[in-house]
Scaffold this motif. Sequence first.
Motif, PDB file in Angstrom:
ATOM      1  N   ALA A  36      -6.808   0.161  24.100  1.00 16.45           N
ATOM      2  CA  ALA A  36      -6.116  -0.032  22.913  1.00 16.45           C
ATOM      3  C   ALA A  36      -4.686   0.531  22.709  1.00 16.45           C
ATOM      4  N   ASP A  37      -4.499   1.639  23.298  1.00 18.51           N
ATOM      5  CA  ASP A  37      -3.061   2.333  23.257  1.00 18.51           C
ATOM      6  C   ASP A  37      -2.189   1.713  24.429  1.00 18.51           C
ATOM      7  N   ASP A  38      -2.555   0.972  25.091  1.00 20.00           N
ATOM      8  CA  ASP A  38      -1.780   0.473  26.265  1.00 20.00           C
ATOM      9  C   ASP A  38      -0.681  -0.543  26.053  1.00 20.00           C
ATOM     10  N   LEU A  39      -1.027  -1.106  24.969  1.00 18.98           N
ATOM     11  CA  LEU A  39       0.028  -2.259  24.224  1.00 18.98           C
ATOM     12  C   LEU A  39      -0.150  -1.766  22.790  1.00 18.98           C
ATOM     13  N   VAL A  40       0.713  -1.396  22.358  1.00 20.04           N
ATOM     14  CA  VAL A  40       0.523  -1.140  20.953  1.00 20.04           C
ATOM     15  C   VAL A  40       1.646  -0.894  19.968  1.00 20.04           C
ATOM     16  N   MET A  41       1.679  -1.057  18.841  1.00 21.27           N
ATOM     17  CA  MET A  41       2.879  -0.947  17.911  1.00 21.27           C
ATOM     18  C   MET A  41       2.215  -0.182  16.955  1.00 21.27           C
ATOM     19  N   ILE A  42       2.588   1.228  16.949  1.00 21.34           N
ATOM     20  CA  ILE A  42       1.988   2.092  15.939  1.00 21.34           C
ATOM     21  C   ILE A  42       2.606   2.510  14.708  1.00 21.34           C
ATOM     22  N   ALA A  43       3.557   2.132  14.262  1.00 23.75           N
ATOM     23  CA  ALA A  43       4.059   2.291  12.982  1.00 23.75           C
ATOM     24  C   ALA A  43       4.783   0.964  12.474  1.00 23.75           C
ATOM     25  N   PRO A  44       4.800   0.511  11.343  1.00 23.07           N
ATOM     26  CA  PRO A  44       3.937   1.533  10.277  1.00 23.07           C
ATOM     27  C   PRO A  44       2.337   1.409  10.300  1.00 23.07           C
ATOM     28  N   ASN A  45       1.851   2.781   9.832  1.00 26.05           N
ATOM     29  CA  ASN A  45       0.468   2.907   9.949  1.00 26.05           C
ATOM     30  C   ASN A  45       0.181   3.544   8.654  1.00 26.05           C
ATOM     31  N   THR A  46      -1.331   3.610   8.726  1.00 25.58           N
ATOM     32  CA  THR A  46      -1.811   4.198   7.470  1.00 25.58           C
ATOM     33  C   THR A  46      -1.527   5.699   7.278  1.00 25.58           C
ATOM     34  N   ASN A  47      -1.219   6.166   8.527  1.00 18.80           N
ATOM     35  CA  ASN A  47      -0.549   7.723   8.231  1.00 18.80           C
ATOM     36  C   ASN A  47       0.955   7.924   8.326  1.00 18.80           C
ATOM     37  N   LYS A  48       1.511   6.794   8.688  1.00 11.87           N
ATOM     38  CA  LYS A  48       3.063   6.919   8.514  1.00 11.87           C
ATOM     39  C   LYS A  48       3.423   5.514   8.044  1.00 11.87           C
ATOM     40  N   TRP A  49       3.619   5.439   6.799  1.00 12.07           N
ATOM     41  CA  TRP A  49       4.387   4.456   5.927  1.00 12.07           C
ATOM     42  C   TRP A  49       5.773   4.184   6.194  1.00 12.07           C
ATOM     43  N   VAL A  50       6.413   3.004   5.852  1.00 14.98           N
ATOM     44  CA  VAL A  50       7.524   2.521   6.161  1.00 14.98           C
ATOM     45  C   VAL A  50       8.555   3.611   5.296  1.00 14.98           C
ATOM     46  N   THR A  51       8.188   4.037   4.130  1.00 14.97           N
ATOM     47  CA  THR A  51       8.940   5.126   3.424  1.00 14.97           C
ATOM     48  C   THR A  51       9.203   6.431   4.152  1.00 14.97           C
ATOM     49  N   GLU A  52       8.219   6.792   4.884  1.00 12.25           N
ATOM     50  CA  GLU A  52       8.312   8.008   5.709  1.00 12.25           C
ATOM     51  C   GLU A  52       9.140   7.773   6.929  1.00 12.25           C
ATOM     52  N   ILE A  53       9.002   6.762   7.492  1.00 13.59           N
ATOM     53  CA  ILE A  53      10.085   6.166   8.575  1.00 13.59           C
ATOM     54  C   ILE A  53      11.524   6.090   8.152  1.00 13.59           C
ATOM     55  N   VAL A  54      11.589   5.763   6.972  1.00 12.01           N
ATOM     56  CA  VAL A  54      12.879   5.541   6.506  1.00 12.01           C
ATOM     57  C   VAL A  54      13.482   6.827   6.154  1.00 12.01           C
ATOM     58  N   SER A  55      12.632   7.593   5.457  1.00 13.41           N
ATOM     59  CA  SER A  55      13.211   8.843   4.995  1.00 13.41           C
ATOM     60  C   SER A  55      13.452   9.998   6.065  1.00 13.41           C
ATOM     61  N   GLU A  56      12.566   9.725   7.321  1.00 14.64           N
ATOM     62  CA  GLU A  56      12.891  10.920   8.452  1.00 14.64           C
ATOM     63  C   GLU A  56      14.135  10.165   9.122  1.00 14.64           C
ATOM     64  N   ASN A  57      14.511   9.025   9.120  1.00 17.31           N
ATOM     65  CA  ASN A  57      15.466   8.438   9.842  1.00 17.31           C
ATOM     66  C   ASN A  57      15.772   9.068  11.108  1.00 17.31           C
ATOM     67  N   ASP A  58      14.784   9.203  11.982  1.00 15.76           N
ATOM     68  CA  ASP A  58      14.664   9.716  13.258  1.00 15.76           C
ATOM     69  C   ASP A  58      15.090   8.804  14.535  1.00 15.76           C
ATOM     70  N   PRO A  59      16.224   9.021  15.120  1.00 13.70           N
ATOM     71  CA  PRO A  59      16.712   7.764  16.044  1.00 13.70           C
ATOM     72  C   PRO A  59      15.907   7.904  17.409  1.00 13.70           C
ATOM     73  N   GLU A  60      15.043   9.206  17.403  1.00 11.02           N
ATOM     74  CA  GLU A  60      14.287   9.294  18.789  1.00 11.02           C
ATOM     75  C   GLU A  60      12.969   8.519  18.511  1.00 11.02           C
ATOM     76  N   ASP A  61      12.435   8.464  17.220  1.00  2.72           N
ATOM     77  CA  ASP A  61      11.239   7.834  17.006  1.00  2.72           C
ATOM     78  C   ASP A  61      11.256   6.326  17.195  1.00  2.72           C
ATOM     79  N   SER A  62      10.496   5.998  18.205  1.00  2.00           N
ATOM     80  CA  SER A  62      10.263   4.566  18.631  1.00  2.00           C
ATOM     81  C   SER A  62       9.034   4.200  18.168  1.00  2.00           C
ATOM     82  N   SER A  63       8.086   4.625  17.489  1.00  2.00           N
ATOM     83  CA  SER A  63       6.804   4.341  17.043  1.00  2.00           C
ATOM     84  C   SER A  63       6.875   2.773  16.454  1.00  2.00           C
ATOM     85  N   TYR A  64       7.781   2.418  15.820  1.00  2.00           N
ATOM     86  CA  TYR A  64       7.737   1.293  15.068  1.00  2.00           C
ATOM     87  C   TYR A  64       8.418   0.202  16.163  1.00  2.00           C
ATOM     88  N   TYR A  65       8.271   0.336  17.538  1.00  2.00           N
ATOM     89  CA  TYR A  65       8.571  -0.605  18.450  1.00  2.00           C
ATOM     90  C   TYR A  65       7.344  -0.732  19.085  1.00  2.00           C
TER      91      TYR A  65
END
Length: 335
Positions: A193-222
């Motif tokens: 399951a983790d070999d081809l995956v798009m992790i975010a947004p997910n139930t532990n990491k909602w869009v609001t969190e991604i936006v508020s963190e605004n971390d350019p290193e975070d590729s979990s939503y790709y």
Amino acid sequence: MYNSKIVGLGKFLPDNIVTNEDLAKKIETSNEWIIERTGIEERRHIVKGDGNTTASMGAKAAKIALKNANMSANEIDLILFATLSPDYYMPGSGVFVQKILNIPTCPAMDIRNACSGFVYGMATADQFIKTGMYKNILVIGSETQSGAIDMTTRGRDIAVIFGDGAGAAVVTRSQSKDSGILSSHLHSEGEHADDLVMIAPNTNKWVTEIVSENDPEDSSYYPYMNGKVVFKNAISRFEEVINTGLNHNNLKTEDIGLLIPHQANLRISQFIQRKLKLRNDQVYNNIMRYGNTTAASIPIALTEAWEEGKVKEGDIVVLAAFGAGFSWGSTIIKW
Ligand code: UT7
């Protein structure tokens, strides 16, 4: 018990063509690398504001499929919508197709089996028809990959492969016992399951969190793809599930009129062709022009093959897919 058969096909590709050269202007890659490793020359991307969404492209393909089936949208009893890139997190995209096509209250169901979604959709349609519950089913595969692509060198393995588009089939009840969908064979293996995956947004990491963190290193939503593991598993599972389908129907590879493999990578299709000892005219590929459109790739390729007169009455047509999950499957059809 009833049988089911495809009576109409349609496809829709956005106008905007993105060539390998276009990509090479944005990320470190080259036309030569992409062609050598994937066979892809160009793909389509929707353009923000052009009115295309996963659902609207699916509806456009569905309208053509309905027209080719000589059927009105109101005759549809069930909408099955396969996608990994729905318009919204909720509701599914099938209901938006229903809204666009003006179909009042038939059920609409989304299928989330990535590249295998259309094959899962065909199997689901076939079962509903076989039991007699529904008569006319719209099976759609549609994807907007371009919105989630990391257009930096970090995301280049994904960026070069995936494209946007939609395909649709009208599946209907048939009285014939020895033609139509002969069988479906479905598998998944959550181990990968983790070999081809798009992790975010997910139930532990909602869009609001991604936006508020605004971390350019975070590729979990790709999307993330372990390319070599996917490739290795794809070639063995494709071969396995095609052979399972053929054996189930007492067919041999020589009996295949046309194999439509999910357009994952031209090298994967060519590998399967060699393993199964199929002639060029027995395998249909169009990844060169559209890239990998995941759940849409099989209905787009099937429609195009049919438009080109390569699918004829009485032919054995094999659909086969492999992708995220991992999930894979085959559909054996006598046209
Ligand atoms: O739809 C189903 C899901 N997807 C698939 O079926 C895809 C399956 N996998 C693949 O198609 C292939 O694994 C890829 C096409 C994604 C990658 O091809 P590969 O032959 O496995 O290449 P690789 O990942 O081993 O990378 C080889 C080299 C690396 O450089 P180094 O480490 O050798 O210096 C990569 O960094 O190529 C580099 N590379 C690129 N170079 C130019 C990776 N992507 C690119 C790129 N352009 N786009």
